[in-house]
Design an enzyme around this catalytic site. Structure first.
Site, PDB file in Angstrom:
ATOM      1  N   LYS A 168       0.836  -1.199   0.000  1.00 39.26           N
ATOM      2  CA  LYS A 168       0.000   0.000   0.000  1.00 39.26           C
ATOM      3  C   LYS A 168       0.875   1.256   0.000  1.00 39.26           C
ATOM      4  O   LYS A 168       2.094   1.175   0.004  1.00 39.26           O
ATOM      5  CB  LYS A 168      -0.952  -0.032   1.202  1.00 39.26           C
ATOM      6  CG  LYS A 168      -1.846  -1.272   1.198  1.00 39.26           C
ATOM      7  CD  LYS A 168      -2.670  -1.376  -0.087  1.00 39.26           C
ATOM      8  CE  LYS A 168      -3.682  -2.512  -0.072  1.00 39.26           C
ATOM      9  NZ  LYS A 168      -3.087  -3.840  -0.345  1.00 39.26           N
TER      10      LYS A 168
HETATM   11  C1  LIG Z   1      -9.238  -3.535  -1.818  1.00 38.80           C
HETATM   12  C2  LIG Z   1      -8.576  -4.231  -0.657  1.00 38.80           C
HETATM   13  N1  LIG Z   1      -9.290  -4.500   0.443  1.00 38.80           N
HETATM   14  C3  LIG Z   1      -8.739  -5.104   1.513  1.00 38.80           C
HETATM   15  C4  LIG Z   1      -7.423  -5.475   1.513  1.00 38.80           C
HETATM   16  C5  LIG Z   1      -6.872  -6.189   2.721  1.00 38.80           C
HETATM   17  O1  LIG Z   1      -5.857  -5.467   3.358  1.00 38.80           O
HETATM   18  P1  LIG Z   1      -4.965  -6.161   4.487  1.00 38.80           P
HETATM   19  O2  LIG Z   1      -3.919  -6.958   3.796  1.00 38.80           O
HETATM   20  O3  LIG Z   1      -4.378  -4.986   5.252  1.00 38.80           O
HETATM   21  O4  LIG Z   1      -5.859  -6.982   5.337  1.00 38.80           O
HETATM   22  C6  LIG Z   1      -6.632  -5.221   0.405  1.00 38.80           C
HETATM   23  C7  LIG Z   1      -5.215  -5.627   0.374  1.00 38.80           C
HETATM   24  O5  LIG Z   1      -4.635  -5.907  -0.628  1.00 38.80           O
HETATM   25  C8  LIG Z   1      -7.217  -4.577  -0.725  1.00 38.80           C
HETATM   26  O6  LIG Z   1      -6.520  -4.321  -1.831  1.00 38.80           O
END
Ligand SMILES: Cc1ncc(COP(=O)(O)O)c(C=O)c1O
Length: 378
Positions: free
Chosen positions: A181
């Site tokens: 991110k």
């Molecule tokens: C659109 C979206 N939602 C949720 C997530 C989940 O994030 P995390 O890895 O911090 O749980 C991601 C991660 O790639 C994502 O791209």
């Protein structure tokens, strides 16, 4: 030349900052997490921010405090990372997939409205790849149908919608701090919101719903016996992660500017490469360029997987475009026809993009793309 696909942007002072936290002896959730929450909330214009272990945990908790549970449906895009749907399932609810806008890859408000049934309790637009979804439409939709609105803002720290920061618009927005991110804490998530009572409940739920925080216990001058008014989870962030997050927030504007410069440089060059379409231009939002996804023409001389394979041999790693969740075995048979999702997901791919990618590396990516797709004269 070997080009990395993605790298976190680190300025060099982070190790010393994290080492000071370790030396302090307070390595779990504590004062640095509170500091990080305050800085994050201020940055996105939210009254409150609650740090948790991941964006998936943030989404699940945001749905849970909104009363979503078994028997409820939540409208989500299928074109998203699988975590979007998994968070709904983790609440015992059912994700209902609706189609996306083929230009922006974001949930289409009309398609979302068409997916609403008597069991629908929430709608979860995703600011895909850091491009804000059409929030005015979704806020209106939620109000008209009496639905909860939870934003999956995993990729959207620093994005703005009609000049307002993502995190300040809807009742609950959830951000990711995973290394892919814009900014990272290694793993991590953040929920932004305006209601202080809900924020207090979220802070309890992330530590098994214990009604005394470690900070409060530490500051107490008398014995503290905690109580557990409800059941909860362990979704804590550590102070080491929060210290890194504070460093990252300081670098956020620098990171966003560099990502934007590189994205614009890509788009200008990709206009001249046959069979490739750059991401769409929008005038209603400032995106984060968390990823840079191009679309391959249906009549391209190579298919997407073959193009990715050839690029990898050139030292250029790529990733398939945003997945279609309903095409994965885990969600097989759960969706009706989603033609825009299938087309956009099947023909897009992501190119290396991160603050720190050099112009020479980017030129190499572009030259390799042009060589496989035959460049058209400028
Ligand atoms: C659109 C979206 N939602 C949720 C997530 C989940 O994030 P995390 O890895 O911090 O749980 C991601 C991660 O790639 C994502 O791209």
């Amino acid at each position: 030349m070997e080009v990395p696909f993605s790298r976190p942007y680190l300025r060099g002072d982070e190790s010393a900052v994290v080492a000071r936290v370790i030396a302090s002896g307070w390595v779990s959730q504590g004062p640095r997490v509170r500091e990080f929450e305050a800085a994050f909330a201020e940055r996105v214009g939210a009254a409150e921010a609650v740090a948790v272990g991941s964006c998936t945990a943030a989404l699940q908790l945001a749905l849970y405090v909104s009363g979503i549970g078994p028997g409820d449906e939540v409208v989500v895009p299928s074109m998203s990372f699988i975590a979007t749907a998994n968070a709904v399932w983790q609440c015992g609810a059912t994700p209902v997939f609706a189609d996306v806008d083929p230009r922006t890859f974001n949930l289409d408000p009309d398609a979302a409205e068409g997916a609403i049934t008597s069991r629908t309790k929430a709608i979860m637009p995703v600011h895909q790849l850091g491009l804000p979804a059409d929030m005015d439409r979704f806020l209106d939709l939620a109000e008209r149908h009496g639905l909860v609105l939870v934003e999956d803002a995993a990729c959207a720290i620093g994005a703005t919608y009609r000049s307002r920061p993502i995190g300040s618009l809807g009742p609950l927005a959830c951000f990711s701090l995973h290394p892919r991110k814009v900014i990272t804490t290694g793993e991590g998530g953040m929920i932004t919101l305006s209601d202080p009572d809900v924020a207090a409940r979220l802070r309890r739920l992330r530590q098994h719903a214990m009604d005394v925080s470690d900070l409060a216990r530490h500051a107490a001058r008398d014995v503290v016996i905690e109580s557990y008014p409800e059941r909860g989870w362990n979704h804590r962030m550590t102070d080491m992660q929060a210290a890194l997050g504070l460093c990252q927030l300081e670098a956020l504007d620098e990171i966003l500017a560099e990502r934007r410069r590189l994205a614009e440089r890509y788009s200008a060059a990709i206009e001249r490469i046959a069979c490739l379409e750059p991401p769409c231009e929008v005038d209603y939002a400032e995106r984060t360029w968390q990823s840079y996804a191009v679309t391959l023409a249906a009549d391209a001389p190579v298919d997407r997987t073959e193009l990715m394979r050839r690029l990898l041999l050139d030292g250029v790693p790529t990733r398939r475009g945003v997945m279609a969740i309903h095409r994965e075995p885990a969600y097989a048979g759960t969706a009706a026809e989603l033609p825009n999702t299938d087309a956009a997901s099947g023909r897009s791919l992501m190119l290396p993009l991160f603050a720190g990618l050099t112009d020479a590396q980017q030129d190499h990516v572009l030259e390799c793309l042009a060589s496989h797709l035959s460049a058209v004269a400028a």
